[in-house]
Design an enzyme around this catalytic site. Structure first.
Site, mmCIF file in Angstrom:
data_model
loop_
_atom_site.group_PDB
_atom_site.id
_atom_site.type_symbol
_atom_site.label_atom_id
_atom_site.label_comp_id
_atom_site.label_asym_id
_atom_site.label_seq_id
_atom_site.Cartn_x
_atom_site.Cartn_y
_atom_site.Cartn_z
ATOM 1 N N SER A 157 63.221 -8.944 3.490
ATOM 2 C CA SER A 157 63.144 -7.970 4.595
ATOM 3 C C SER A 157 62.956 -8.705 5.923
ATOM 4 C CB SER A 157 61.941 -7.065 4.335
ATOM 5 O OG SER A 157 61.565 -6.333 5.480
ATOM 6 N N TYR A 196 53.626 -3.815 2.821
ATOM 7 C CA TYR A 196 55.054 -4.144 2.675
ATOM 8 C C TYR A 196 55.323 -5.558 3.205
ATOM 9 C CZ TYR A 196 60.152 -3.314 3.064
ATOM 10 O OH TYR A 196 61.527 -3.375 2.943
HETATM 11 P P1 NAP Z 1 65.669 3.215 -1.347
HETATM 12 O O1 NAP Z 1 66.829 3.906 -0.728
HETATM 13 O O2 NAP Z 1 64.336 3.843 -1.223
HETATM 14 O O3 NAP Z 1 65.958 2.879 -2.902
HETATM 15 C C1 NAP Z 1 64.977 2.245 -3.662
HETATM 16 C C2 NAP Z 1 65.384 2.148 -5.111
HETATM 17 O O4 NAP Z 1 64.328 1.481 -5.816
HETATM 18 C C3 NAP Z 1 65.611 3.479 -5.796
HETATM 19 O O5 NAP Z 1 66.728 3.393 -6.647
HETATM 20 C C4 NAP Z 1 64.342 3.648 -6.624
HETATM 21 O O6 NAP Z 1 64.550 4.389 -7.813
HETATM 22 C C5 NAP Z 1 64.014 2.219 -6.974
HETATM 23 N N1 NAP Z 1 62.620 2.028 -7.362
HETATM 24 C C6 NAP Z 1 61.502 2.191 -6.609
HETATM 25 N N2 NAP Z 1 60.402 1.919 -7.344
HETATM 26 C C7 NAP Z 1 60.825 1.567 -8.578
HETATM 27 C C8 NAP Z 1 60.177 1.169 -9.772
HETATM 28 N N3 NAP Z 1 58.854 1.074 -9.870
HETATM 29 N N4 NAP Z 1 60.946 0.887 -10.855
HETATM 30 C C9 NAP Z 1 62.289 0.983 -10.788
HETATM 31 N N5 NAP Z 1 62.968 1.353 -9.692
HETATM 32 C C10 NAP Z 1 62.242 1.647 -8.600
HETATM 33 O O7 NAP Z 1 65.539 1.773 -0.717
HETATM 34 P P2 NAP Z 1 66.599 0.875 0.072
HETATM 35 O O8 NAP Z 1 66.418 1.124 1.514
HETATM 36 O O9 NAP Z 1 67.937 0.962 -0.542
HETATM 37 O O10 NAP Z 1 65.941 -0.537 -0.217
HETATM 38 C C11 NAP Z 1 66.260 -1.342 -1.334
HETATM 39 C C12 NAP Z 1 65.493 -2.648 -1.227
HETATM 40 O O11 NAP Z 1 65.807 -3.262 0.026
HETATM 41 C C13 NAP Z 1 63.968 -2.482 -1.215
HETATM 42 O O12 NAP Z 1 63.374 -3.584 -1.850
HETATM 43 C C14 NAP Z 1 63.641 -2.466 0.263
HETATM 44 O O13 NAP Z 1 62.324 -2.831 0.520
HETATM 45 C C15 NAP Z 1 64.621 -3.480 0.770
HETATM 46 N N6 NAP Z 1 64.946 -3.389 2.197
HETATM 47 C C16 NAP Z 1 65.362 -2.222 2.763
HETATM 48 C C17 NAP Z 1 65.727 -2.210 4.101
HETATM 49 C C18 NAP Z 1 66.231 -0.996 4.821
HETATM 50 O O14 NAP Z 1 66.301 -1.019 6.062
HETATM 51 N N7 NAP Z 1 66.590 0.079 4.130
HETATM 52 C C19 NAP Z 1 65.665 -3.385 4.841
HETATM 53 C C20 NAP Z 1 65.190 -4.552 4.225
HETATM 54 C C21 NAP Z 1 64.847 -4.538 2.904
HETATM 55 P P3 NAP Z 1 63.852 5.826 -8.020
HETATM 56 O O15 NAP Z 1 64.713 6.780 -7.252
HETATM 57 O O16 NAP Z 1 63.846 6.062 -9.465
HETATM 58 O O17 NAP Z 1 62.452 5.719 -7.440
HETATM 59 C C1 GCO Z 2 59.860 -0.200 8.587
HETATM 60 C C2 GCO Z 2 61.107 -0.320 7.776
HETATM 61 C C3 GCO Z 2 61.416 -1.764 7.426
HETATM 62 C C4 GCO Z 2 62.765 -1.881 6.792
HETATM 63 C C5 GCO Z 2 63.219 -3.245 6.402
HETATM 64 C C6 GCO Z 2 63.397 -4.163 7.547
HETATM 65 O O1 GCO Z 2 59.155 0.767 8.418
HETATM 66 O O2 GCO Z 2 59.658 -1.067 9.443
HETATM 67 O O3 GCO Z 2 61.122 0.509 6.660
HETATM 68 O O4 GCO Z 2 60.384 -2.397 6.824
HETATM 69 O O5 GCO Z 2 62.916 -1.022 5.719
HETATM 70 O O6 GCO Z 2 62.513 -3.810 5.336
HETATM 71 O O7 GCO Z 2 64.029 -5.325 7.135
#
Ligand code: NAP
Ligand code: GCO
Length: 264
Positions: free
Chosen positions: A145, A158
């Protein structure tokens, strides 16, 4: 020239690959030739994922498994080995966030975030590495992240977990690189998914969420990312094209980490 980005014959597990970033990455791996398996916490979620892959023309296998539960993870890995094959590519994508000021956050809430975002990647990697060693090599991609590098109000757990995941990535690379295992991270910028939906929701009066405008002003690309923006980096880190890249965090952030922010 041989296609060094091809994933033909490879088996990939993308945790939490139902929607959002996980679905985007799994779809890209499938398009590059990989057989894809994903998991989610409940059957309803898995069914949603199966329907989405089918609509995209991808034959993915979905499983119920909570990545924080070591017994469930070990059973998942065995089942994938039996039904799809030994895992060549693990994408530790499942993750959660809780946006709560630190002094208002309970220790239980803090632990829950660390459990999913840091302990679970350890549990899943530990479950797949022995078979990867036997097979002669593999790829692990941990979804880190901006918060692996930066802090901000309300995301202490986080940021702690994602900072830890960066170091777990380097440690797996250090410990298992000798077995031809490359473990790298992808650090997405701000990507439009369900996780970030609350940051983009319009205000009650219909005006733009100030956080939305803030992110656009902090991003040289001047937009939110989409899961598709992670497709190329994921295929690169999953393929032979990255065989000498190990312990690296590839930030895919439209330039956020390079930028001090708009001058006043
Ligand atoms: P999201 O839309 O909330 O999707 C998260 C996924 O993780 C869902 O499929 C969820 O399944 C699954 N999950 C959560 N807890 C779980 C558990 N205990 N066991 C199995 N599956 C679980 O998140 P996203 O934004 O796509 O993010 C995906 C990854 O990228 C995360 O690690 C997040 O921190 C990271 N990330 C996101 C962003 C961003 O801007 N969106 C940026 C940087 C990093 P369920 O529906 O079954 O809960
Ligand atoms: C927040 C966001 C972030 C992003 C992501 C950034 O509340 O600041 O959710 O943490 O999801 O991980 O890279």
């Amino acid at each position: 020239m041989k296609n060094i980005f091809s994933l033909d014959g490879k088996v990939a597990l993308v945790t939490g690959g139902v929607y959002g970033i996980g679905f985007g990455i799994a779809s890209a791996l499938a398009q590059a030739g990989a057989k894809v398996a994903f998991n989610a916490t409940g059957q309803e979620s898995v069914n949603k994922g199966l329907a989405a892959y089918k609509a995209a023309g991808i034959d993915a296998k979905g499983y119920v498994c909570d990545v924080t539960n070591e017994d469930q993870v070990n059973a998942l890995v065995k089942q994938i080995e039996a039904e799809v094959g030994v895992i060549d590519i693990l994408v530790n994508n499942a993750g959660i966030i809780k946006r709560i000021p630190m002094v208002e956050m309970s220790a239980a809430e803090f632990r829950q975030v660390v459990d999913v975002d840091l302990n679970a990647p350890f549990i899943v990697a530990k479950a797949v590495i022995p078979a990867m060693i036997k097979k002669g090599g593999a790829k692990i991609i941990n979804i880190c992240s901006m918060m692996s590098e930066l802090g901000r109000e309300t995301v202490s757990a986080y940021a702690a977990a994602k900072g830890g995941l960066k170091m777990l990535t380097r440690n797996i690379a250090s410990e298992y690189g000798v077995y031809n295992i490359q473990c790298n991270g992808i650090g997405p910028g701000y990507i439009a998914t369900p996780q970030t939906a609350p940051l983009r929701e319009k205000q009650a009066d219909g005006s733009r969420n100030p956080f939305d405008a803030f992110i656009i002003s902090k991003t040289p690309a001047a937009r939110w990312g989409a899961p598709e923006d992670l497709a190329g980096p994921a295929v690169f880190l999953a393929s032979n094209a990255s065989d000498f890249v190990n312990g690296h965090i590839l930030y895919v952030d439209g330039g956020i980490l390079a930028y001090i922010g708009k001058q006043p």
